[in-house]
Design a protein around this motif. Structure first.
Motif, PDB file in Angstrom:
ATOM      1  N   LEU A 133       0.825  -1.203   0.000  1.00  0.00           N
ATOM      2  CA  LEU A 133       0.000   0.000   0.000  1.00  0.00           C
ATOM      3  C   LEU A 133       0.860   1.255   0.000  1.00  0.00           C
ATOM      4  O   LEU A 133       1.934   1.284   0.613  1.00  0.00           O
ATOM      5  CB  LEU A 133      -0.917   0.005   1.222  1.00  0.00           C
ATOM      6  N   GLN A 134       0.365   2.288  -0.680  1.00  0.00           N
ATOM      7  CA  GLN A 134       1.069   3.564  -0.750  1.00  0.00           C
ATOM      8  C   GLN A 134       0.089   4.683  -0.470  1.00  0.00           C
ATOM      9  O   GLN A 134      -1.086   4.596  -0.821  1.00  0.00           O
ATOM     10  CB  GLN A 134       1.656   3.784  -2.137  1.00  0.00           C
ATOM     11  N   SER A 135       0.583   5.760   0.151  1.00  0.00           N
ATOM     12  CA  SER A 135      -0.231   6.964   0.305  1.00  0.00           C
ATOM     13  C   SER A 135      -0.405   7.596  -1.069  1.00  0.00           C
ATOM     14  O   SER A 135       0.451   7.430  -1.944  1.00  0.00           O
ATOM     15  CB  SER A 135       0.442   7.948   1.264  1.00  0.00           C
TER      16      SER A 135
ATOM     17  N   LYS B  11      -1.949   5.788   3.374  1.00  0.00           N
ATOM     18  CA  LYS B  11      -1.923   4.389   2.941  1.00  0.00           C
ATOM     19  C   LYS B  11      -2.776   3.476   3.812  1.00  0.00           C
ATOM     20  O   LYS B  11      -3.174   2.402   3.379  1.00  0.00           O
ATOM     21  CB  LYS B  11      -0.483   3.866   2.887  1.00  0.00           C
ATOM     22  N   ASP B  12      -3.074   3.890   5.036  1.00  0.00           N
ATOM     23  CA  ASP B  12      -3.865   3.054   5.949  1.00  0.00           C
ATOM     24  C   ASP B  12      -5.323   3.496   6.049  1.00  0.00           C
ATOM     25  O   ASP B  12      -6.012   3.152   7.007  1.00  0.00           O
ATOM     26  CB  ASP B  12      -3.231   3.064   7.344  1.00  0.00           C
TER      27      ASP B  12
END
Length: 177
Positions: A2-4, A62-63
């Motif tokens: 995952l990426q922001s 990302k979260d």
């Protein structure tokens, strides 16, 4: 992994069928941080989705997730059939992601005015308290349990608006009740 994401934007095309176009409205779902539950609510505290502010460009950690809300107001005279369009989401440095949108319009229109009043958590006692009617133990005055038409509550004429609706329905059906 995952990426922001930075500079996230979304747009929706008109939903079209032939030369008829219906423009949807796209909004962001925002959250309210509830610190204390209301009254005897069984729902807890924390973040609850509620406001729908206008959609603007946003960044996404990302979260986390960011729901979007699509509202389609179909004109009363829109021809029945299937309408299609696209929802596109973009972010800085990323390729656009597109989703197909499909809307089925049926061959009827919802009446412009509601014929029934809305009541939430309706039970014996709620209407009596709202209208300050005397109550008997367990059953509010004038409440006819099991009967949900006309004036179920004495002192509140035609609470559910069914008398007017029944007359209008009969007239629409050519005078047959």
């Amino acid at each position: 992994m995952l990426q922001s994401l930075a500079g996230v934007a979304a747009s929706a095309t008109a939903l079209t069928r032939g030369n008829v176009a219906i423009q949807p409205e796209l909004r962001r779902v925002a959250y309210v941080d509830v610190k204390q539950a209301s009254g005897g609510s069984r729902w807890g505290t924390g973040l609850w989705p509620d406001p729908l502010p206008p959609l603007a460009v946003f960044d996404l950690d990302k979260d986390s997730v960011q729901p979007l809300w699509l509202t389609v107001t179909v004109p009363r005279d829109a021809p029945a059939g299937e309408y299609t369009g696209k929802l596109t989401v973009t972010a800085a440095g990323k390729p656009p992601a597109a989703l197909d949108l499909r809307l089925t319009v049926y061959g009827f229109a919802i009446p412009p005015a509601a014929r029934l009043r809305n009541v939430f958590q309706l039970g014996a006692g709620h209407i009596a308290r709202m209208h300050k009617l005397a109550a008997q133990p367990g059953v509010p005055a004038g409440w006819h349990l099991g009967q949900w038409t006309g004036a179920d509550v004495e002192g509140v004429a035609d609470y559910f608006g069914t008398a007017d609706f029944a007359a209008e329905r009969a007239e629409a059906d050519g005078g047959h009740a």
